[in-house]
Enzyme design. Structure first.
Site, PDB file in Angstrom:
ATOM      1  N   LYS A 179       0.741  41.420  15.715  1.00 20.03           N
ATOM      2  CA  LYS A 179       1.745  42.476  15.841  1.00 20.03           C
ATOM      3  C   LYS A 179       3.127  41.848  16.065  1.00 20.03           C
ATOM      4  CE  LYS A 179       3.617  44.854  19.144  1.00 20.03           C
ATOM      5  NZ  LYS A 179       4.967  45.038  18.567  1.00 20.03           N
TER       6      LYS A 179
ATOM      7  N   GLU B 277       2.733  33.241  27.070  1.00 19.48           N
ATOM      8  CA  GLU B 277       3.924  32.399  27.169  1.00 19.48           C
ATOM      9  C   GLU B 277       5.049  33.366  27.495  1.00 19.48           C
ATOM     10  OE1 GLU B 277       7.148  30.907  26.729  1.00 19.48           O
ATOM     11  OE2 GLU B 277       6.757  31.023  24.581  1.00 19.48           O
TER      12      GLU B 277
ATOM     13  N   CYS C 266      13.049  31.326  25.595  1.00 20.26           N
ATOM     14  CA  CYS C 266      12.303  31.394  26.859  1.00 20.26           C
ATOM     15  C   CYS C 266      12.526  30.144  27.695  1.00 20.26           C
ATOM     16  CB  CYS C 266      10.832  31.623  26.585  1.00 20.26           C
ATOM     17  SG  CYS C 266      10.172  30.477  25.400  1.00 20.26           S
TER      18      CYS C 266
ATOM     19  N   GLU D  17      15.813  36.051  34.845  1.00 23.23           N
ATOM     20  CA  GLU D  17      16.033  35.652  33.456  1.00 23.23           C
ATOM     21  C   GLU D  17      16.956  36.658  32.775  1.00 23.23           C
ATOM     22  OE1 GLU D  17      12.698  36.086  30.655  1.00 23.23           O
ATOM     23  OE2 GLU D  17      13.189  34.077  29.937  1.00 23.23           O
TER      24      GLU D  17
HETATM   25  P1  NAP Z   1       8.382  42.308  25.521  1.00 22.07           P
HETATM   26  O1  NAP Z   1       8.199  43.720  25.934  1.00 22.07           O
HETATM   27  O2  NAP Z   1       7.699  41.300  26.337  1.00 22.07           O
HETATM   28  O3  NAP Z   1       7.905  42.186  23.988  1.00 22.07           O
HETATM   29  C1  NAP Z   1       7.132  41.162  23.443  1.00 22.07           C
HETATM   30  C2  NAP Z   1       6.037  41.739  22.567  1.00 22.07           C
HETATM   31  O4  NAP Z   1       5.101  42.475  23.362  1.00 22.07           O
HETATM   32  C3  NAP Z   1       6.542  42.730  21.524  1.00 22.07           C
HETATM   33  O5  NAP Z   1       5.791  42.576  20.340  1.00 22.07           O
HETATM   34  C4  NAP Z   1       6.267  44.052  22.217  1.00 22.07           C
HETATM   35  O6  NAP Z   1       6.243  45.159  21.357  1.00 22.07           O
HETATM   36  C5  NAP Z   1       4.926  43.785  22.829  1.00 22.07           C
HETATM   37  N1  NAP Z   1       4.552  44.736  23.889  1.00 22.07           N
HETATM   38  C6  NAP Z   1       5.376  45.485  24.682  1.00 22.07           C
HETATM   39  N2  NAP Z   1       4.645  46.241  25.536  1.00 22.07           N
HETATM   40  C7  NAP Z   1       3.348  45.981  25.286  1.00 22.07           C
HETATM   41  C8  NAP Z   1       2.111  46.444  25.850  1.00 22.07           C
HETATM   42  N3  NAP Z   1       2.075  47.317  26.839  1.00 22.07           N
HETATM   43  N4  NAP Z   1       0.957  45.946  25.335  1.00 22.07           N
HETATM   44  C9  NAP Z   1       0.967  45.049  24.353  1.00 22.07           C
HETATM   45  N5  NAP Z   1       2.094  44.583  23.781  1.00 22.07           N
HETATM   46  C10 NAP Z   1       3.282  45.027  24.242  1.00 22.07           C
HETATM   47  O7  NAP Z   1       9.916  41.921  25.429  1.00 22.07           O
HETATM   48  P2  NAP Z   1      11.197  42.838  25.130  1.00 22.07           P
HETATM   49  O8  NAP Z   1      11.081  44.156  25.811  1.00 22.07           O
HETATM   50  O9  NAP Z   1      11.451  42.855  23.668  1.00 22.07           O
HETATM   51  O10 NAP Z   1      12.336  41.958  25.827  1.00 22.07           O
HETATM   52  C11 NAP Z   1      12.589  42.106  27.196  1.00 22.07           C
HETATM   53  C12 NAP Z   1      12.755  40.760  27.882  1.00 22.07           C
HETATM   54  O11 NAP Z   1      11.613  39.939  27.632  1.00 22.07           O
HETATM   55  C13 NAP Z   1      13.896  39.902  27.395  1.00 22.07           C
HETATM   56  O12 NAP Z   1      15.108  40.259  27.950  1.00 22.07           O
HETATM   57  C14 NAP Z   1      13.445  38.540  27.831  1.00 22.07           C
HETATM   58  O13 NAP Z   1      13.747  38.346  29.188  1.00 22.07           O
HETATM   59  C15 NAP Z   1      11.955  38.590  27.653  1.00 22.07           C
HETATM   60  N6  NAP Z   1      11.525  37.951  26.381  1.00 22.07           N
HETATM   61  C16 NAP Z   1      10.984  36.711  26.455  1.00 22.07           C
HETATM   62  C17 NAP Z   1      10.595  36.071  25.287  1.00 22.07           C
HETATM   63  C18 NAP Z   1      10.012  34.698  25.322  1.00 22.07           C
HETATM   64  O14 NAP Z   1      10.142  33.971  24.366  1.00 22.07           O
HETATM   65  N7  NAP Z   1       9.334  34.311  26.387  1.00 22.07           N
HETATM   66  C19 NAP Z   1      10.757  36.686  24.056  1.00 22.07           C
HETATM   67  C20 NAP Z   1      11.282  37.983  24.011  1.00 22.07           C
HETATM   68  C21 NAP Z   1      11.662  38.591  25.192  1.00 22.07           C
HETATM   69  P3  NAP Z   1       7.644  45.919  21.094  1.00 22.07           P
HETATM   70  O15 NAP Z   1       8.325  45.122  20.094  1.00 22.07           O
HETATM   71  O16 NAP Z   1       7.312  47.268  20.624  1.00 22.07           O
HETATM   72  O17 NAP Z   1       8.359  45.973  22.424  1.00 22.07           O
END
Ligand code: NAP
Ligand code: MG
Length: 504
Positions: A192, A267, A301, A404
């Site tokens: 996904k 991660e 990250c 972060e």
């Molecule tokens: P996120 O919610 O962690 O999204 C990452 C992935 O998880 C996306 O594919 C997301 O889908 C999916 N996801 C969200 N809720 C889920 C659930 N309940 N069950 C299964 N999968 C789920 O990140 P974000 O909201 O886009 O970003 C928020 C913050 O996350 C950023 O500001 C940053 O701090 C952190 N982040 C970290 C990394 C990293 O490389 N470690 C990468 C991105 C973001 P959707 O696309 O629909 O949300």
């Protein structure tokens, strides 16, 4: 096939290509069962690019069942390991052949500079696939000495259907990190993408089919995390979840997956320290410190977002660092060759960065550079652009030291002694990356051992490499990706005991 499942698009750089918009299940494009779509937008001008089908729980079930069937199908299950490797080599070559199109899509959808998409991300994608292609036939068990009455050995088997949940900061590279080892070990996948950036991986899906992977081995379902992601994490036929994203979402996924005891690699976030000792090469440290937080719009990250500088070189370092932000961090259109920093990926991420600038100011830190206003680029009022923000006089109690931000946002603090900086570096819930600048060989290795992190860069930062394990400790995750260690999560060990005695 309904005509809207592949659409001819012209990207801002003039490149024309066929953009798939459906769900990729069993090597075919299908529409979502309820017709629901998510619109992908261009973060540099906020215009719609295209609407892409969004998977329902029912669609995820279809994809998981396809992957589950493919796992047992002789075309995959009985394929010689070396031939599995050849499919991955072919896929890597197809990525190279289409790198300009893939890089164009990545930049259009995500906002990262085209030069980085082409010169860094796409190289990482094909090289990671190639690296794991080589492992496909080098992933074997052991013969274990026990007694003369027993012949004992182990074999490595695929884990099963792997659910892979991808973030938006490196859409295709994060997918490659997960697909490479999963496929090398003979698993099947339902992946996904992040809802914000599905376009490059959908184009890549066609290359998977073209490379010759049997139907159902790789399935790609765009959709909302709360729907499609959650359905993957809960599905009883999914044996493993690999996730990259926020720590909060990782916790939700662990909860969803606990009902069926899934294998898991996570991660997650970081607030990685970069330590500069008095004896460091200050110019070198400033160069890497700049790259370590300002590359990829700060959306990394492992970004070294806390810079800790020993008192004796603090002023010199700060000047050199600010000069680099001023001279190198050119914010602009990501398709412009001169651009170092494109827009943040979404309005939400832009507002998050701006809100943290306010937090830092309210907490009493000094805003050395960067504005609290969103940045207007090229005279147009649209686009999620921010100025890189540099804070000094930051203390560990402040939120901007602990939380972060995930943007071009860095905090600096001074320290006196090695013990003090080790305590400062470790004063974090996270433990992902870290960097140490010193010319003292023994100190470099000593401090590397004392820092609580999954990775330490000595005299560099974010020097990630697909041949070297990547991952974190503490709230930064579980397990490792990349390197040989990255294979561990994608196979299970079966022990076989052979009795050599004729009587009990
Ligand atoms: P996120 O919610 O962690 O999204 C990452 C992935 O998880 C996306 O594919 C997301 O889908 C999916 N996801 C969200 N809720 C889920 C659930 N309940 N069950 C299964 N999968 C789920 O990140 P974000 O909201 O886009 O970003 C928020 C913050 O996350 C950023 O500001 C940053 O701090 C952190 N982040 C970290 C990394 C990293 O490389 N470690 C990468 C991105 C973001 P959707 O696309 O629909 O949300
Ligand atoms: Mg987008």
């Amino acid at each position: 096939m309904p005509s809207d499942l592949i659409v001819r698009l012209t990207a801002p750089n003039g490149r024309q290509y066929d953009q798939p918009t459906g769900l990729f299940i069993n090597n075919e494009w299908v529409a979502s069962s309820d017709g629901g779509k998510i619109t992908s937008i261009n973060p540099s001008n906020e215009q719609d690019i295209i609407a892409v089908h969004a998977a329902t729980t029912q669609d995820v079930d279809l994809a998981v069942r396809a992957a589950h069937q493919a796992l047992r199908h002789p075309s995959w299950a009985s394929l010689a390991a070396s031939d599995r490797g050849k499919l991955l080599y072919r896929l890597a070559q197809l990525v190279d052949d289409h790198r300009e199109t893939l890089a164009t899509i990545e930049t259009w959808d995500n906002g990262k500079p085209y030069s980085a998409s082409l010169g860094e991300d796409m190289v990482e994608v094909s090289e990671t696939l190639r690296y794991y292609a080589g492992f496909a036939d080098k992933n074997f068990g052991q013969v274990i000495e026990t007694t003369a009455d027993k012949f004992a050995y182990t074999v490595r088997e695929p884990v099963g259907v792997c659910g892979q949940i991808i973030p938006w900061n490196y859409p295709l590279a994060m997918a490659a990190w997960k697909l490479g080892p999963a496929l090398a070990c003979g698993n099947t996948v339902v992946l996904k993408p992040a809802e914000q950036t599905p376009l490059s991986i959908l184009f890549f899906a066609n290359l998977v089919a073209e490379a010759g992977f049997p139907a159902g081995v790789v399935n790609i379902v765009n959709g909302l995390g709360s729907v499609a992601g959650a359905a993957l994490a809960e599905h009883p036929l999914v044996a493993k979840i690999a996730f990259t994203g926020s720590t909060a979402t990782a916790r939700a996924i662990m909860r969803s997956a606990s009902g069926t005891l899934k294998n898991m690699t996570l991660e997650t976030g970081g607030k990685s320290p970069l330590v500069v000792f008095d004896d460091a090469d200050v110019e070198l440290a400033a160069e890497w410190a700049h790259a370590g937080i300002m590359s990829n719009q700060g959306q990394i990250c492992t970004a070294t977002s806390r810079v800790l500088v020993q008192r004796g070189v603090y002023d010199a370092f700060l000047e050199a660092f600010k000069a680099r932000v001023r001279d190198i961090s050119r914010v602009g259109d990501p398709f412009d060759e001169a651009t170092f920093q494109g827009p943040q990926v979404t309005r939400a991420q832009m507002e998050r960065v701006l809100a943290y600038v306010d937090v830092g100011v309210k907490e009493g830190a000094t805003l050395e550079m960067g504005g609290r206003e969103r940045l207007v680029v090229g005279g147009q009022q649209k686009g999620f652009y921010v100025q890189p923000a540099v804070f000094t006089n930051v203390t560990p109690q402040m939120r901007v030291f602990q939380e972060e931000v995930f943007g071009p946002f860095v905090v600096l603090a001074a320290f006196e002694s090695e013990d003090e900086v080790v305590a400062l570096a470790n004063d974090s819930q996270y433990g992902l990356g870290s960097a140490v600048f010193t010319r003292d060989l023994t100190r470099a290795h000593r401090v590397a051992r004392r820092i609580e992190a999954g990775m330490v860069w000595i005299n560099s930062s974010n020097d990630s490499d697909w041949r070297v394990p990547f991952g974190g400790v503490k709230q930064s995750g579980i397990g490792r990706e990349l390197g040989e260690a990255g294979l561990a999560a994608y196979s299970t060990i079966k022990a076989i005991h052979v009795n050599m005695r004729s009587k009990l």
